[in-house]
Write a protein that holds these residues in place. Structure first.
Motif, PDB file in Angstrom:
ATOM      1  N   ASP A   9      74.770  -1.681  82.717  1.00 16.99           N
ATOM      2  CA  ASP A   9      73.807  -1.200  83.694  1.00 16.99           C
ATOM      3  C   ASP A   9      73.413  -2.392  84.570  1.00 16.99           C
ATOM      4  O   ASP A   9      74.025  -3.460  84.496  1.00 16.99           O
ATOM      5  CB  ASP A   9      72.604  -0.545  83.003  1.00 16.99           C
ATOM      6  N   THR A  35      78.600  -1.113  86.136  1.00 14.92           N
ATOM      7  CA  THR A  35      78.233  -0.886  87.495  1.00 14.92           C
ATOM      8  C   THR A  35      78.748  -2.041  88.359  1.00 14.92           C
ATOM      9  O   THR A  35      79.056  -3.113  87.847  1.00 14.92           O
ATOM     10  CB  THR A  35      76.709  -0.716  87.628  1.00 14.92           C
ATOM     11  N   VAL A  41      70.636   1.555  87.754  1.00 13.54           N
ATOM     12  CA  VAL A  41      71.559   2.618  87.373  1.00 13.54           C
ATOM     13  C   VAL A  41      71.327   2.934  85.896  1.00 13.54           C
ATOM     14  O   VAL A  41      70.945   2.055  85.125  1.00 13.54           O
ATOM     15  CB  VAL A  41      73.035   2.214  87.629  1.00 13.54           C
TER      16      VAL A  41
END
Length: 156
Positions: A9, A35, A41
């Motif tokens: 993330d 990501t 996110v």
């Protein structure tokens, strides 16, 4: 060398970016599930995708990264066949592979610095499963996966 699936993330993004370069320099093929930015996110689907890649045999091992690594480990472990271990130190990284045949490493980008993370990854990717008495326990874990969700299962 191995094919390694990796994902994070936003909190693990910087460490993931660093480790992608480290893994490539060590000769590993890297399958980056994102990501791709430090923008916020959610991690569950990213970590599950890493786990599915490992279970499908498209990677030998996986790495998931977040702030602490705890949620990422939990998300990866939702995939049947994944044995994700949170290893923010060398001791747990070694035992996760030797005793538990862990196939996904989870770490916290807000817990582990880049240098220690490299050492953990190097140890995790080179340590082999001992088998023996540990195989019996891994087999029991695998059997339990098939029973998950049984609300009336007393665990015996």
């Amino acid at each position: 060398m191995a094919r390694i699936a990796i994902g994070s993330d936003h909190a693990g993004f910087d460490l993931k970016t660093h480790l992608v370069g480290f893994l490539a320099a060590e000769g590993h093929d890297v399958d980056d599930h994102g990501t791709d930015t430090p923008d916020p996110v959610d991690y569950p689907e990213i970590c599950a995708a890493v786990g599915r890649t490992v279970v499908a045999g498209r990677a030998e091992l996986g790495i998931v990264l977040g702030g602490s690594g705890q949620g990422e480990q939990l998300a990866a472990n939702t995939v049947r066949g994944v044995r994700a271990a949170l290893c923010n130190d060398l001791y747990t990284a070694r035992l996760a592979r030797e005793h538990n045949d862990a196939n996904v490493l989870s770490m916290g980008g807000r817990v582990v610095g880049a240098g220690l993370a490299e050492e953990i990854v190097a140890l995790f990717t080179t340590t082999t499963f001992e088998g023996g008495r540990h195989q019996r326990r891994v087999d029991q874990i695998t059997a339990l996966e098939g029973r998950c969700g049984d609300a009336d299962d007393s665990g015996r």
